[in-house]
Motif scaffolding. Sequence first.
Motif, PDB file in Angstrom:
ATOM      1  N   ALA A 250       0.845  -1.203   0.000  1.00 38.05           N
ATOM      2  CA  ALA A 250       0.000   0.000   0.000  1.00 38.05           C
ATOM      3  C   ALA A 250       0.875   1.244   0.000  1.00 38.05           C
ATOM      4  N   ASP A 251       0.497   2.217  -0.809  1.00 37.82           N
ATOM      5  CA  ASP A 251       1.252   3.462  -0.919  1.00 37.82           C
ATOM      6  C   ASP A 251       0.265   4.626  -0.793  1.00 37.82           C
ATOM      7  N   PRO A 252       0.290   5.361   0.307  1.00 39.96           N
ATOM      8  CA  PRO A 252      -0.664   6.464   0.484  1.00 39.96           C
ATOM      9  C   PRO A 252      -0.481   7.589  -0.522  1.00 39.96           C
ATOM     10  N   ASP A 253       0.665   7.650  -1.206  1.00 44.16           N
ATOM     11  CA  ASP A 253       0.886   8.678  -2.221  1.00 44.16           C
ATOM     12  C   ASP A 253       0.267   8.320  -3.566  1.00 44.16           C
ATOM     13  N   ALA A 254      -0.047   7.053  -3.772  1.00 43.98           N
ATOM     14  CA  ALA A 254      -0.556   6.618  -5.073  1.00 43.98           C
ATOM     15  C   ALA A 254      -1.990   7.077  -5.250  1.00 43.98           C
ATOM     16  N   SER A 255      -2.288   7.589  -6.429  1.00 46.04           N
ATOM     17  CA  SER A 255      -3.675   7.927  -6.754  1.00 46.04           C
ATOM     18  C   SER A 255      -4.181   6.854  -7.715  1.00 46.04           C
ATOM     19  N   PHE A 256      -4.614   7.203  -8.911  1.00 46.42           N
ATOM     20  CA  PHE A 256      -4.933   6.188  -9.916  1.00 46.42           C
ATOM     21  C   PHE A 256      -3.590   5.742 -10.490  1.00 46.42           C
ATOM     22  N   PHE A 272       6.743   2.985 -13.982  1.00 53.73           N
ATOM     23  CA  PHE A 272       6.319   4.146 -13.215  1.00 53.73           C
ATOM     24  C   PHE A 272       4.908   3.895 -12.707  1.00 53.73           C
ATOM     25  N   TYR A 273       4.523   4.606 -11.660  1.00 54.27           N
ATOM     26  CA  TYR A 273       3.111   4.655 -11.298  1.00 54.27           C
ATOM     27  C   TYR A 273       2.791   6.036 -10.749  1.00 54.27           C
ATOM     28  N   ARG A 274       1.548   6.443 -10.987  1.00 51.91           N
ATOM     29  CA  ARG A 274       1.093   7.798 -10.722  1.00 51.91           C
ATOM     30  C   ARG A 274       0.983   8.062  -9.223  1.00 51.91           C
ATOM     31  N   ALA A 275       1.510   9.201  -8.793  1.00 51.30           N
ATOM     32  CA  ALA A 275       1.459   9.584  -7.385  1.00 51.30           C
ATOM     33  C   ALA A 275       1.231  11.084  -7.262  1.00 51.30           C
ATOM     34  N   ARG A 276       1.038  11.538  -6.050  1.00 50.55           N
ATOM     35  CA  ARG A 276       0.603  12.917  -5.820  1.00 50.55           C
ATOM     36  C   ARG A 276       1.576  13.961  -6.333  1.00 50.55           C
ATOM     37  N   SER A 277       2.873  13.698  -6.212  1.00 54.50           N
ATOM     38  CA  SER A 277       3.871  14.720  -6.528  1.00 54.50           C
ATOM     39  C   SER A 277       4.700  14.395  -7.759  1.00 54.50           C
ATOM     40  N   GLY A 278       4.269  13.425  -8.535  1.00 52.85           N
ATOM     41  CA  GLY A 278       5.008  13.046  -9.732  1.00 52.85           C
ATOM     42  C   GLY A 278       4.812  11.575 -10.011  1.00 52.85           C
ATOM     43  N   GLN A 279       5.856  10.935 -10.508  1.00 52.97           N
ATOM     44  CA  GLN A 279       5.800   9.502 -10.783  1.00 52.97           C
ATOM     45  C   GLN A 279       6.746   8.757  -9.847  1.00 52.97           C
ATOM     46  N   LYS A 280       6.227   7.733  -9.202  1.00 50.48           N
ATOM     47  CA  LYS A 280       7.072   6.798  -8.470  1.00 50.48           C
ATOM     48  C   LYS A 280       7.431   5.632  -9.383  1.00 50.48           C
ATOM     49  N   PHE A 281       8.394   4.817  -8.977  1.00 53.86           N
ATOM     50  CA  PHE A 281       8.791   3.705  -9.821  1.00 53.86           C
ATOM     51  C   PHE A 281       8.948   2.441  -8.990  1.00 53.86           C
TER      52      PHE A 281
END
Length: 452
Positions: A250-256, A272-281
Amino acid sequence: MIRLAASLILLVGAAPLHAQTVDPTSVLGDTAMPPPDDVSQTFPYGITGKTPPSLTKINFEGQVPHHKHRINLRVFQGCPQIEISEGGRLWATWFGSNTQAERAPFHEGQFSVIATSADDGKTWKEVFVFDPSDLLGAGASDPLLWKDPEGNIRFIGLRNIDFKGHDDDFATSAWEFTMLDPEDEHTEWSAPRLLANTNISVMKPLIFPDGTILRSMDDFKLVGTPDAVRIRFLKEDADGDPLFVSELPADPDASFAEQMPIIRKDGSLFTFYRARSGQKFAESFDGGKTWEPGGYFPMQFSINTKCILKTLPSGRVLLVANDVQTKDDNGKTIYVYRDEHGQEREIESPRTPRTRMTAYLSDDDGRTFPHKILLCDDGQISYPSATIGDDGSLYIVYDQGRGTIGQHTIFLSKITEEDILAGELVDGESFLNRIVSRPSDQGGGRREGDTL
């Protein structure tokens, strides 16, 4: 090869957590279909979550002209996808509505359009819709077109029905159809296959050399629930049977999350995956069974919006994303970018991270993206999708101002790797921002005074 997560851990502060595999049925639901004579298969007598949807042919010779899916009734549309047949016919899909903007979770009044072009995108014709509204007022969302290992084009439609507590396991369901003749504008289709009771239709699957595929999954119903596991991958064999489902912590920063993995030269996977402040990987070193989240990628782009990754035949990696960064200005967040001279510029209009759609290239398996070309910065631009022609041309679609008066446009750009390397169009066949669909050009679209 040094793992990217390990090499960047000091930069992003990420812990090397590992994901795990889980029972596919626990994630997909029971996708076995009842026998043909079951009440759920004899519409309209017994509607359940397993009553199959259908595609509706439109704009054919002899059709009643005033059908409900005609473009001059449409006030909202977006989230396009693109694919190309072996013969060069382009296919695109997106969702739209005659009545309102997108409204989760059931998306009432929303349908998905399938359009095609036989002249390299110069002209387009809407030829099918996925509209499950006859099934208890169901709505459609997040359509997808992709090409399977045999070169067949498949369409996935996501159906959303409010069963009022009677069949909630399949209130959301993903159904996949296969084109039988993608060179025919009104192709026949296979019967729909029930894939899952969750969102599996936003990102194109990853195809492995052995014909197995990895589908990206995200349970959108749990967006906003910080401790919920949502980011998952479904591995299927060449016959479509599930092999495993893997998941990230679970990642609280992840959105869709909208993750789209690639296979790197050493066989490992990167996404990559979409997150609040950019892209996480995240990375996988065992074919997608387990994943190591790496935190935020050092290069900021596509802030809380979709981007796509694709390995090209040359071995380079294509990234299509919003070239926008954030900056703190006395406690106020502003959006900026760097121009062709490297000078930082503030984005004044629109004040959003969803602009400056850009195509990037990586020479090093996605570690860096030094080459780029701006595709479109005309307003709010988002949600790219791409496919590759036989000659290596890159076809990229994205949307503009989904509910904005005079916009809600689907754009198509055709470029080459050489264009991206040069930072400008150098191929004579390339073009930017050809209109696939704009309702306001056809007498439709949102008007002054309309509230969506």
